[in-house]
Design a protein around this motif. Structure first.
Motif, mmCIF file in Angstrom:
data_model
loop_
_atom_site.group_PDB
_atom_site.id
_atom_site.type_symbol
_atom_site.label_atom_id
_atom_site.label_comp_id
_atom_site.label_asym_id
_atom_site.label_seq_id
_atom_site.Cartn_x
_atom_site.Cartn_y
_atom_site.Cartn_z
ATOM 1 N N GLN A 178 41.148 17.776 -16.072
ATOM 2 C CA GLN A 178 41.961 17.300 -17.858
ATOM 3 C C GLN A 178 41.834 16.942 -18.686
ATOM 4 O OE1 GLN A 178 45.182 18.685 -17.531
ATOM 5 N NE2 GLN A 178 46.023 17.897 -19.589
ATOM 6 N N GLN A 241 52.153 16.247 -16.712
ATOM 7 C CA GLN A 241 51.067 16.891 -17.533
ATOM 8 C C GLN A 241 51.572 18.389 -17.841
ATOM 9 O OE1 GLN A 241 47.427 15.711 -14.877
ATOM 10 N NE2 GLN A 241 47.205 14.386 -15.447
ATOM 11 N N ASN A 292 43.618 11.305 -21.830
ATOM 12 C CA ASN A 292 42.706 10.945 -19.964
ATOM 13 C C ASN A 292 41.223 10.539 -20.579
ATOM 14 O OD1 ASN A 292 40.244 13.168 -19.445
ATOM 15 N ND2 ASN A 292 42.731 13.595 -18.655
#
Length: 471
Positions: A178, A241, A292
């Motif tokens: 990610q 997400q 993140n």
């Protein structure tokens, strides 16, 4: 009290106990007490010392054991000899009372000593058992999690930690992917300002990357949904997400459409986005990227903690055989001490009950079967018997004396003895010449001898008869 209910804690050897009690009763102190109490030997013409009185009294005391058919002592008799029958009765009564009281005292003392000894041994065993318990308690406290009883829980915890470690590694890999995706979006979005529009103005070079990322996230969601429910944290996070990525894609498309339809502004800085605008896609992407990065850092720390815990539980499982052997040694000593303590406690309780029985005089004890009676005739001496023995011995002695005198007499009494001595034959004999006076004298000696013998015999017979009749 029957032995099946209460077991005595004193010796059952009656002969040894009687021997010990007899020695105590015949001791100097006890006998002197009886002598002073009954005023024995007070009329003795001899000036006897206390030791002489005690020795004389001991010689007159007799203890006779009576055995049954199995050669076991069933009773015993106590005898005492004295010139006065009342004194003999009193002394015998005192001796029997001493036997009874001394037996009770000896049994009670032995019983109490046995109970005290068992109590001391029990206290020692209790201290040893307490030390063993303390050692086991300290061992368990020092090796929590390494004991054999905790192997099952350690295996379950280790399996759970390994599962968490695997999930955390998967989540970390997803977060790193990610992060790469968000960094790519940020870089692409920054380059949008200088990128030419595509016909229709509805798409750009960043949209394929977003679509590709959405496909990956949806594929991961499908894979997680096959293993976990919708309430699992990883599933919920992955859905968030996907939603954030979808919103980013929608905002990017809307922003591109707005810029394509708006007239160009020569005074505006086309390549520089407004970072102060919170609704700007670039600002949102940078916030997601920062989140993140924080998530990656947290998951890396969590991963390190999980690995440490896994190593710790694996070390515990590796130490389990050693701890099992050590605990087995401690437990074996504890069990031996516990068995010894339980056995001593049982013996002590039984001994305490036996002691109570002895103190209450419910155990084995002496009792008088035939109390001392007043003698009606003397037991010694047996005068008739002694007279018979004296008569027999007198006859034997008379024969021996007469034979001895006859053998030592060297006079010649008849002609045969003379003929044996002479070497020639005897021509004639000269008879004994006696007178009347000599005959009367010889006759008087004969009558005197018979009279004396008759008088002595009658006197002995009358005395013996009188002594026998008087008892």
């Amino acid at each position: 009290m029957p032995k099946d209910y209460v077991t005595p804690n004193v010796t059952d050897d009656l002969q040894d106990r009687l021997r010990s009690i007899t020695q105590q009763i015949l001791s100097r102190t006890r006998l002197l007490h009886i002598i002073d109490q009954l005023n024995l030997y007070a009329d003795s013409h001899q000036n006897l010392t206390p030791d002489e009185k005690v020795d004389r009294m001991r010689k007159k005391i007799e203890i006779e054991l009576v055995r049954d058919a199995g050669d076991r002592i069933s009773s015993f008799n106590v005898y005492y000899s004295a010139h006065d029958p009342r004194v003999a009765q009193q002394v015998t009564s005192e001796l029997t009372n001493l036997f009874i009281s001394e037996n009770l005292e000896v049994r009670q003392q032995q019983s109490e000593d046995t109970t005290k000894f068992l109590e001391s041994q029990l206290e020692t065993a209790r201290q040893i058992l307490s030390d063993q318990e303390e050692k086991i308690r300290e061992f368990k406290g020092q090796h929590v999690g390494e004991l054999p009883a905790q192997v099952g829980s350690n295996l379950q915890i280790l399996a759970g930690l390994q599962s968490q470690l695997q999930n955390e590694e998967d989540a970390l890999n997803t977060a790193k992917q990610q992060r790469v995706y968000l960094e790519t979006l940020v870089n692409q979005y920054r380059s949008l300002q200088g990128t030419p529009k595509v016909a229709g103005g509805t798409t750009s070079l960043g949209l394929p990357a977003i679509d590709e990322e959405l496909e990956k996230l949806r594929a991961q969601l499908t894979d997680l949904s096959s293993h976990y429910t919708d309430r699992h944290p990883d599933v919920r996070k992955l859905k968030e997400q996907i939603a954030d990525t979808q919103r980013t894609r929608d905002r990017l498309i809307a922003d591109l459409k707005a810029k394509a339809s708006a007239p160009p502004d020569p005074n505006a800085e086309s390549n520089t986005p407004d970072l102060r605008d919170a609704s700007s896609p670039l600002v949102q992407l940078q916030g997601q990227l920062q989140s993140n990065r924080v998530e990656v850092a947290n998951r890396e720390r969590s991963l390190v903690d999980l690995k440490t815990k896994v190593i710790d539980y694996q070390a515990r499982l590796n130490q389990e055989p050693v701890r099992e052997q050590q605990l087995s040694d401690l437990t074996r000593g504890y069990e031996q001490s516990k068995a010894n303590y339980d056995e001593l406690l049982k013996k002590k309780n039984e001994s305490a009950m036996a002691t109570s029985m002895e103190l209450l005089q419910q155990g084995e004890r002496f009792r008088i079967i035939d109390p001392p009676s007043l003698p009606v005739k003397p037991d010694f001496p047996n005068r008739l018997k002694f007279c018979g023995i004296g008569l027999g011995m007198g006859l034997v002695l008379g024969v021996v004396v007469a034979g001895g005198f006859e053998m030592m007499d060297d006079r010649i009494h008849d002609e045969k003895e003379l003929q044996k001595l002479l070497p020639v034959a005897v021509i004639s004999e000269i008879p004994a010449l006696t007178v009347v006076a000599d005959e009367q004298r010889e006759r008087g000696k004969l009558w005197l001898g018979w009279a004396t013998a008759g008088f002595v015999s009658v006197t002995i017979l009358l005395g013996s008869a009188l002594s026998y009749l008087r008892g």
